[in-house]
Design a protein around this motif. Structure first.
Motif, PDB file in Angstrom:
ATOM      1  N   TYR A 159       8.641   4.836  -8.090  1.00 59.12           N
ATOM      2  CA  TYR A 159       8.248   4.810  -6.940  1.00 59.12           C
ATOM      3  C   TYR A 159       9.369   5.275  -5.941  1.00 59.12           C
ATOM      4  O   TYR A 159      10.521   4.755  -6.342  1.00 59.12           O
ATOM      5  CB  TYR A 159       7.923   3.193  -6.457  1.00 59.12           C
ATOM      6  CG  TYR A 159       6.663   2.579  -6.972  1.00 59.12           C
ATOM      7  CD1 TYR A 159       5.580   2.672  -6.249  1.00 59.12           C
ATOM      8  CD2 TYR A 159       6.765   1.674  -8.196  1.00 59.12           C
ATOM      9  CE1 TYR A 159       4.440   2.218  -6.861  1.00 59.12           C
ATOM     10  CE2 TYR A 159       5.534   1.006  -8.525  1.00 59.12           C
ATOM     11  CZ  TYR A 159       4.414   1.252  -7.887  1.00 59.12           C
ATOM     12  OH  TYR A 159       3.133   0.660  -8.405  1.00 59.12           O
ATOM     13  N   LEU A 173      10.796   4.823  -2.181  1.00 57.17           N
ATOM     14  CA  LEU A 173      10.411   3.889  -0.751  1.00 57.17           C
ATOM     15  C   LEU A 173      11.459   4.357   0.395  1.00 57.17           C
ATOM     16  O   LEU A 173      12.658   4.363  -0.029  1.00 57.17           O
ATOM     17  CB  LEU A 173      11.017   2.371  -1.238  1.00 57.17           C
ATOM     18  CG  LEU A 173      10.100   1.818  -2.164  1.00 57.17           C
ATOM     19  CD1 LEU A 173      10.871   1.698  -3.665  1.00 57.17           C
ATOM     20  CD2 LEU A 173       9.776   0.139  -1.814  1.00 57.17           C
ATOM     21  N   SER A 221      10.256   2.304   5.083  1.00 61.17           N
ATOM     22  CA  SER A 221       9.464   1.000   4.988  1.00 61.17           C
ATOM     23  C   SER A 221       7.927   1.400   4.446  1.00 61.17           C
ATOM     24  O   SER A 221       6.976   0.621   4.816  1.00 61.17           O
ATOM     25  CB  SER A 221       9.113   0.328   6.135  1.00 61.17           C
ATOM     26  OG  SER A 221      10.451  -0.210   6.630  1.00 61.17           O
ATOM     27  N   LYS A 222       7.761   2.607   3.574  1.00 58.12           N
ATOM     28  CA  LYS A 222       6.729   3.020   3.182  1.00 58.12           C
ATOM     29  C   LYS A 222       6.838   3.181   1.635  1.00 58.12           C
ATOM     30  O   LYS A 222       8.042   3.858   1.263  1.00 58.12           O
ATOM     31  CB  LYS A 222       6.259   4.261   3.856  1.00 58.12           C
ATOM     32  CG  LYS A 222       5.636   4.057   5.214  1.00 58.12           C
ATOM     33  CD  LYS A 222       5.181   5.207   5.622  1.00 58.12           C
ATOM     34  CE  LYS A 222       4.808   5.019   7.280  1.00 58.12           C
ATOM     35  NZ  LYS A 222       3.999   6.402   7.715  1.00 58.12           N
ATOM     36  N   ILE A 223       6.018   2.917   0.657  1.00 57.21           N
ATOM     37  CA  ILE A 223       6.062   3.021  -0.577  1.00 57.21           C
ATOM     38  C   ILE A 223       5.253   4.285  -1.178  1.00 57.21           C
ATOM     39  O   ILE A 223       3.920   4.331  -0.686  1.00 57.21           O
ATOM     40  CB  ILE A 223       5.752   1.944  -1.509  1.00 57.21           C
ATOM     41  CG1 ILE A 223       6.056   1.917  -2.928  1.00 57.21           C
ATOM     42  CG2 ILE A 223       4.488   1.392  -1.161  1.00 57.21           C
ATOM     43  CD1 ILE A 223       6.281   0.600  -3.724  1.00 57.21           C
ATOM     44  N   GLU A 282      -8.046   1.134  -5.301  1.00 54.35           N
ATOM     45  CA  GLU A 282      -7.780  -0.233  -5.102  1.00 54.35           C
ATOM     46  C   GLU A 282      -8.228  -1.194  -6.199  1.00 54.35           C
ATOM     47  O   GLU A 282      -7.877  -2.453  -6.206  1.00 54.35           O
ATOM     48  CB  GLU A 282      -8.123  -0.627  -3.774  1.00 54.35           C
ATOM     49  CG  GLU A 282      -9.737  -0.226  -3.432  1.00 54.35           C
ATOM     50  CD  GLU A 282      -9.902   1.014  -2.834  1.00 54.35           C
ATOM     51  OE1 GLU A 282     -10.890   0.962  -2.081  1.00 54.35           O
ATOM     52  OE2 GLU A 282      -9.322   1.846  -3.144  1.00 54.35           O
ATOM     53  N   ASP A 303       1.669  -3.125  -4.647  1.00 53.66           N
ATOM     54  CA  ASP A 303       2.781  -2.178  -4.017  1.00 53.66           C
ATOM     55  C   ASP A 303       3.486  -2.864  -2.733  1.00 53.66           C
ATOM     56  O   ASP A 303       4.430  -2.278  -2.408  1.00 53.66           O
ATOM     57  CB  ASP A 303       1.703  -0.832  -3.795  1.00 53.66           C
ATOM     58  CG  ASP A 303       1.661  -0.029  -5.028  1.00 53.66           C
ATOM     59  OD1 ASP A 303       1.972  -0.689  -6.225  1.00 53.66           O
ATOM     60  OD2 ASP A 303       1.217   0.982  -4.930  1.00 53.66           O
ATOM     61  N   GLU A 304       2.518  -3.410  -1.823  1.00 55.23           N
ATOM     62  CA  GLU A 304       3.234  -3.840  -0.444  1.00 55.23           C
ATOM     63  C   GLU A 304       4.128  -4.867  -0.679  1.00 55.23           C
ATOM     64  O   GLU A 304       5.180  -4.963  -0.014  1.00 55.23           O
ATOM     65  CB  GLU A 304       2.099  -4.495   0.343  1.00 55.23           C
ATOM     66  CG  GLU A 304       1.018  -3.348   0.897  1.00 55.23           C
ATOM     67  CD  GLU A 304      -0.163  -2.987  -0.306  1.00 55.23           C
ATOM     68  OE1 GLU A 304       0.128  -3.542  -1.389  1.00 55.23           O
ATOM     69  OE2 GLU A 304      -0.823  -2.038  -0.300  1.00 55.23           O
ATOM     70  N   GLU A 305       3.992  -5.512  -1.626  1.00 52.11           N
ATOM     71  CA  GLU A 305       4.944  -6.648  -2.087  1.00 52.11           C
ATOM     72  C   GLU A 305       6.358  -5.970  -2.623  1.00 52.11           C
ATOM     73  O   GLU A 305       7.294  -6.497  -2.410  1.00 52.11           O
ATOM     74  CB  GLU A 305       4.425  -7.767  -2.940  1.00 52.11           C
ATOM     75  CG  GLU A 305       3.253  -8.340  -2.308  1.00 52.11           C
ATOM     76  CD  GLU A 305       2.454  -9.244  -3.373  1.00 52.11           C
ATOM     77  OE1 GLU A 305       2.391 -10.610  -2.977  1.00 52.11           O
ATOM     78  OE2 GLU A 305       2.230  -8.970  -4.313  1.00 52.11           O
ATOM     79  N   GLU A 356       7.336  -3.073  -1.902  1.00 56.67           N
ATOM     80  CA  GLU A 356       7.902  -2.324  -0.724  1.00 56.67           C
ATOM     81  C   GLU A 356       8.790  -3.296   0.035  1.00 56.67           C
ATOM     82  O   GLU A 356       9.791  -3.234   0.468  1.00 56.67           O
ATOM     83  CB  GLU A 356       7.091  -1.514  -0.002  1.00 56.67           C
ATOM     84  CG  GLU A 356       7.567  -0.718   1.251  1.00 56.67           C
ATOM     85  CD  GLU A 356       7.657  -1.706   2.402  1.00 56.67           C
ATOM     86  OE1 GLU A 356       8.926  -1.447   3.098  1.00 56.67           O
ATOM     87  OE2 GLU A 356       6.870  -2.497   2.786  1.00 56.67           O
ATOM     88  N   MET A 357       8.165  -4.486   0.158  1.00 58.20           N
ATOM     89  CA  MET A 357       8.887  -5.555   1.102  1.00 58.20           C
ATOM     90  C   MET A 357      10.040  -5.874   0.471  1.00 58.20           C
ATOM     91  O   MET A 357      11.399  -6.147   1.163  1.00 58.20           O
ATOM     92  CB  MET A 357       7.932  -6.718   1.196  1.00 58.20           C
ATOM     93  CG  MET A 357       8.416  -7.732   2.597  1.00 58.20           C
ATOM     94  SD  MET A 357       7.183  -9.085   2.913  1.00 58.20           S
ATOM     95  CE  MET A 357       5.931  -7.913   3.503  1.00 58.20           C
ATOM     96  N   SER A 397      12.846  -3.004   0.170  1.00 55.48           N
ATOM     97  CA  SER A 397      13.286  -2.666   1.547  1.00 55.48           C
ATOM     98  C   SER A 397      14.133  -3.624   2.130  1.00 55.48           C
ATOM     99  O   SER A 397      15.025  -3.192   3.170  1.00 55.48           O
ATOM    100  CB  SER A 397      12.230  -2.049   2.350  1.00 55.48           C
ATOM    101  OG  SER A 397      11.510  -1.136   1.893  1.00 55.48           O
TER     102      SER A 397
END
Length: 253
Positions: free
Chosen positions: A132, A134, A137-139, A161, A212-214, A216-217, A220
């Motif tokens: 990935y 990053l 703040s986008k993955i 999804e 993915d959102e986790e 990224e968080m 980042s």
């Protein structure tokens, strides 16, 4: 692990909660000599073995060591070509080992690797371990899964999804050591890193239970070492059904 200035790197591998041994392997490497470092850059590799306890463990270990060895010794001023050559050598070495050791028939491994040469990023990939990027703040996932479900997504039969939870998402369609020939994906475009970019390599023991959102968080908002620890902890809290391995590289200014 000593790392030359310009990046911060951390790696972590955990057996998880359900497995008896760890079949993942990883490696981060830089030439010690400054001139060689300028020519070859930085190399990171991750692999997730299959084929039984000893077979999977041996296949992943062999893959990361062969990729490093061949990339280093066979380098001829083209990082992408050197990576592809290294993957081909790892595939052949695993096949040959299995032929000479019948108990290891069926051994194989995913393998994902990147080279950072100055600001230029190159990568090669087989299987369903992931790379990935990053940024801001986008993955963005740079690799595509070589899996049965990955094919279903590409053909439009399964929504992206829904793929992460599909019961057959771990069935691979390509791996080092599987089949006579293997098609290796590489970087299709020239990629230049920017200050504060992060790269994440991980096996499916992480991305299979962490969104993915986790990812990224965590990457980042924390240092590479802190994000590795927090993501392994999160994967274990969610059952840790597989080995969990990741590497995080932060490209500094």
């Amino acid at each position: 692990m000593r790392v030359k200035p310009g990046v911060e790197v951390a790696s972590l591998s955990d057996i998880g909660c359900k497995r008896d041994n760890n079949e993942d392997s990883y490696l981060y490497w830089e030439p010690a000599d400054d001139q060689e470092f300028k020519r070859k850059g930085r190399l990171a590799v991750i692999a997730d073995g299959m084929g039984g306890h000893e077979g999977g463990q041996e296949a992943s270990r062999m893959a990361v060591e062969t990729v490093r060895e061949v990339y280093d010794q066979g380098f001829r001023d083209d990082p992408q070509a050197a990576l592809l050559e290294a993957f081909a050598a790892a595939h052949a070495r695993i096949l040959n080992y299995a032929e000479q050791h019948p108990l290891f028939q069926g051994m194989g491994t995913t393998c994902t690797a990147f080279v950072l040469h100055g600001r230029q990023l190159y990568f090669a990939h087989v299987g369903d371990s992931r790379l990935y990027l990053l940024r801001d703040s986008k993955i963005r996932r740079l690799t595509r899964d070589h899996s049965y479900v990955g094919r279903l997504v590409e053909s439009g039969l399964v929504r992206a999804e829904d793929a992460e939870k599909h019961p057959q998402r771990h069935i691979l369609t390509a791996a080092l050591g599987a089949g006579i020939a293997v098609a290796v994906d590489g970087a299709e475009e020239r990629m230049t890193l920017q200050d504060d970019d992060n790269l994440l390599l991980c096996t499916d023991g992480l991305w299979g239970v962490v969104a993915d959102e986790e990812l990224e968080m965590a990457v980042s908002n924390y240092s590479p070492a802190e994000s590795c620890a927090s993501l392994v902890k999160l994967a274990r809290e969610r059952g840790g059904p597989d080995n969990i391995t990741l590497q995080v590289l932060h490209f500094g200014s």
